[in-house]
Design a protein around this motif. Structure first.
Motif, PDB file in Angstrom:
ATOM      1  N   VAL A 102      -2.326  -2.915  -6.055  1.00 37.91           N
ATOM      2  CA  VAL A 102      -2.638  -1.661  -5.354  1.00 37.91           C
ATOM      3  C   VAL A 102      -2.306  -0.465  -6.247  1.00 37.91           C
ATOM      4  O   VAL A 102      -3.088   0.490  -6.350  1.00 37.91           O
ATOM      5  N   ALA A 104      -8.653  -0.955  -3.431  1.00 42.64           N
ATOM      6  CA  ALA A 104      -7.319  -1.379  -3.856  1.00 42.64           C
ATOM      7  C   ALA A 104      -6.628  -2.145  -2.730  1.00 42.64           C
ATOM      8  O   ALA A 104      -5.992  -3.185  -2.953  1.00 42.64           O
ATOM      9  N   SER A 130      -4.879   2.182  -7.760  1.00 39.29           N
ATOM     10  CA  SER A 130      -4.688   3.565  -7.290  1.00 39.29           C
ATOM     11  C   SER A 130      -4.612   4.526  -8.471  1.00 39.29           C
ATOM     12  O   SER A 130      -5.204   5.611  -8.440  1.00 39.29           O
ATOM     13  N   ILE A 140       0.461   3.067  -3.490  1.00 38.42           N
ATOM     14  CA  ILE A 140      -0.270   4.343  -3.508  1.00 38.42           C
ATOM     15  C   ILE A 140       0.679   5.501  -3.844  1.00 38.42           C
ATOM     16  O   ILE A 140       0.342   6.372  -4.636  1.00 38.42           O
ATOM     17  N   ILE A 178      -6.329  11.784  -1.746  1.00 44.03           N
ATOM     18  CA  ILE A 178      -6.491  10.419  -1.215  1.00 44.03           C
ATOM     19  C   ILE A 178      -7.866  10.284  -0.567  1.00 44.03           C
ATOM     20  O   ILE A 178      -8.571   9.291  -0.762  1.00 44.03           O
ATOM     21  N   PHE A 189      -9.561   3.560  -3.234  1.00 48.27           N
ATOM     22  CA  PHE A 189      -8.289   3.236  -2.572  1.00 48.27           C
ATOM     23  C   PHE A 189      -8.473   2.057  -1.620  1.00 48.27           C
ATOM     24  O   PHE A 189      -7.644   1.151  -1.559  1.00 48.27           O
ATOM     25  N   ARG A 195     -10.989   7.756  -1.549  1.00 50.50           N
ATOM     26  CA  ARG A 195     -10.845   6.747  -0.504  1.00 50.50           C
ATOM     27  C   ARG A 195     -11.614   5.462  -0.802  1.00 50.50           C
ATOM     28  O   ARG A 195     -11.161   4.383  -0.430  1.00 50.50           O
ATOM     29  N   GLY A 250       1.618   5.150  -7.428  1.00 49.41           N
ATOM     30  CA  GLY A 250       0.371   5.348  -8.186  1.00 49.41           C
ATOM     31  C   GLY A 250       0.036   6.823  -8.304  1.00 49.41           C
ATOM     32  O   GLY A 250      -0.375   7.294  -9.360  1.00 49.41           O
ATOM     33  N   MET A 251       0.239   7.557  -7.199  1.00 50.05           N
ATOM     34  CA  MET A 251      -0.058   9.000  -7.218  1.00 50.05           C
ATOM     35  C   MET A 251       0.897   9.725  -8.156  1.00 50.05           C
ATOM     36  O   MET A 251       0.481  10.587  -8.934  1.00 50.05           O
ATOM     37  N   VAL A 290       0.853  -1.205   0.000  1.00 48.91           N
ATOM     38  CA  VAL A 290       0.000   0.000   0.000  1.00 48.91           C
ATOM     39  C   VAL A 290       0.889   1.256   0.000  1.00 48.91           C
ATOM     40  O   VAL A 290       0.646   2.204  -0.754  1.00 48.91           O
TER      41      VAL A 290
END
Lengths: 372, 232
Positions: free
Chosen positions: B115, B159, B119, B45, B149, B156, B153, B48-49, B41
């Motif tokens: 994930v 994910a 994301s 994440i 985020i 997420f 959510r 991914g961001m 995660v």
């Protein structure tokens, strides 16, 4: 009377997307308490201008300054963003309650709980949304969502408010009601505002200045009456609704105006140009009066007989196209339309005042181009 | 039918009696997959961001690669991790093969693309101008990331659930890099396979039911977190 301080300025701005210049702004200044409307067709660079001025889009050249300080460093840009507020075409509300949405900018700034509560209550009330405070922002109508978006923007009490076509997705009654509330708020708080719009009515109703953009360049800037009645070129004239643009040659220049030959007829204008100069005569359709051919003239010096060629419905009005030796469009009320019993082929008399004929002179560049 | 009924009875018995070995296996499953999910995660994440919010050449190829990684076969991951951790392999000196740590490494490799892929999709699904709206409200970069985020959510958490579901139920990699050593690296999936192979269907049933209960409980917890604070 003191001149208001320049709040936001831009110099030599050039924005490129994919190597193509989408905005070129040699100079720009926004004064304190000014309400500026940016108008132009789709793709003219209005939103790009707004994002650039908000420092949300980095220009490839040029700089922006706030109260005389050039915004270069990350810190300066960040501090500037805390003095502005922006509302987009979409409300872009967060997936939480209305209260938390309006409070979001205040929480970001770290305001105390009490101050946040007071400010949220105040601005929800200003936009008549107190009853929605605990409602989910996802369950609001389009108009309610945009009200909350405006309340959120005002809650941070910005020095500059940036509005990117905030009402374009709304139905006319909702738009009218929101526009009314926005105008009242801007007037009451004296917030310096830039509003991007493609609606003439929005630009006219609240702005102190209008800036017209086309293909990423400023083509005219001035007060609403200047832009609406004295457009600087054909593009602006068409954009602000001057449907009658007639090319003519100046026959003579007198003390009270010009005599211009247009398609073999002579019309009079209160404008200025040199004899033999080729000019454009612009007349707003609402300034053209239609009468029966035998009706007595009302002292207008421009009076032409013509034939109705087309009739179009235009909301509460009727648009009538005439062949007077040149093409002329008039806007008449539905009452006048039925009184005159107009139909295609009807013989009428069209008149307009010389002061309603705005003259556009050709620019040097245009003349050079024509010569070559 | 008798077999199933006997299996259910045995499962109930093992759960109620709090069998030490079963508890140990359950705890290790939860620990290995929980840590692997947490790590994936963090990586998934964050990356991914970065991928979703930035533009760079080859972005589509990177996203395609991540999406391919979402279907990474656990046995392939198990094979590569085994080779890398093998005594003569590049990381053999770490002496991690046949340990819970090796299982965590393999599970991180399996869960991270899941994930990350979800994301990226979650963030790309947000309105394109939301980031600009948040920044225009005066947010710092970190505040902007946090609000984004929060806005995403629901997907997420989906994910996270998909990542956890992917690793708690996988067997190929765990058995290859963990070795299914009793009391040390035996987890619910590897134990179920072993008991089925031995013909101990009642125990295998019991372990399967515990695994299902565990997955349900964790997902229920995630769902509670996901749905919390959602206004009506």
């Amino acid at each position: 009377m003191s001149v208001p301080e320049v709040l936001l300025a831009a110099e030599d701005i050039r924005v490129e997307l994919g190597g193509v210049a989408v905005l070129e702004l040699p100079s720009f200044a926004l004064h304190e308490s000014e309400v500026l409307s940016v108008v132009g067709p789709n793709g003219s660079g209005k939103s790009t201008l707004l994002l650039t001025l908000a420092c949300l889009l980095r220009p490839s050249a040029g700089h922006i300054s706030y109260r005389g300080n050039v915004l270069v460093s990350h810190d300066a840009v960040f501090r500037f963003r805390r003095r502005i507020s922006m509302v987009f075409q979409e409300p872009l509300l967060f997936d939480t309650t209305v209260y938390k949405n309006v409070a979001s900018g205040l929480r970001i700034r770290g305001l105390s709980r009490n101050e946040t509560r007071d400010r949220v209550a105040k601005y929800l009330k200003c936009f008549h949304c107190e009853h929605l405070a605990q409602r989910s922002a996802r369950k609001l109508s389009g108009g309610e969502s945009q009200r909350i978006s405006l309340a959120r923007a005002f809650a941070v009490e910005p020095e500059i408010l940036l509005l990117d076509e905030p009402f374009s997705a709304l139905d006319p009654p909702t738009r009218h009601s929101l526009m009314h509330d926005l105008e009242a708020m801007v007037r009451e708080t004296k917030t310096t505002t830039i509003m991007v719009t493609h609606l003439e009515s929005e630009a006219l109703s609240m702005s102190s200045r209008i800036l017209v953009l086309n293909e990423g360049r400023v083509v005219q800037t001035g007060t609403p009456s200047q832009v609406m009645s004295r457009p600087s070129n054909q593009f602006v004239a068409r954009f602000v609704g001057m449907e009658n643009i007639l090319e003519g040659r100046v026959i003579s220049r007198e003390r009270d105006g010009l005599s211009v030959a247009v398609s073999g007829r002579v019309l009079h204008s209160a404008g200025d140009a040199q004899p033999d100069e080729i000019i454009e005569c612009c007349i707003r359709p609402e300034n053209v009066t239609i009468d029966n051919p035998d009706a007595a003239g009302a002292g207008n010096t421009n009076r032409f007989s013509g034939t109705v060629t087309h009739i179009y419905s235009s909301g509460p009005f009727v648009k009538v196209s005439l062949d007077c030796g040149f093409h002329l469009t008039a806007l008449v009320t539905r009452e006048a339309f039925s009184d005159l019993r107009l139909s295609e082929g009807t013989q009428v008399s069209a008149s307009f005042r010389p002061s309603s004929v705005h003259v556009i002179r050709r620019s040097k560049a245009e003349l050079e181009r024509l010569k070559s | 039918m008798d077999l199933i009924a006997e299996g259910l009875r045995k499962a109930f018995e093992l759960i109620v009696s709090m069998d030490r070995e079963v508890l140990g296996i359950t705890w290790l499953s939860l620990k290995v997959s929980g840590i692997a999910t947490l790590i994936s995660v963090g990586i998934g994440i964050s990356l991914g961001m970065i991928i979703a919010l930035t533009s760079f050449p080859g972005k589509k190829i990177v996203i395609s690669a991540i999406n391919t990684g979402m279907g990474l076969p656990p046995v392939v991951v198990g094979l590569f991790v085994t080779v890398f951790l093998w005594r003569n392999g590049p990381f053999g000196f770490l002496d991690l093969l046949y340990t819970p740590s090796a299982m965590i490494i393999a599970q991180v490799i399996i869960a991270t693309p899941i994930v990350m892929g979800l994301s990226v999709a979650a963030l790309q699904n947000l309105p394109p101008k939301l980031r600009l709206q948040i920044l225009s409200l005066g947010a710092t970069r970190w505040q902007m990331v946090w609000i984004m985020i929060r806005e995403a959510r629901l997907p997420f958490m989906a994910a996270v659930m998909a990542g956890f579901g992917g690793v708690i139920s996988e067997i190929g990699a765990s058995i290859m890099v963990g070795g299914n050593i009793r009391g040390y690296s035996r987890v619910l999936t590897t134990a179920t396979v072993m008991e089925t192979g031995r013909g101990n269907f009642d125990v295998a049933f019991a372990l399967s039911i515990i695994l299902l209960l565990l997955v349900f409980s964790v997902n229920y917890l995630f769902t509670m977190i996901q749905q919390r604070e959602r206004p009506r």
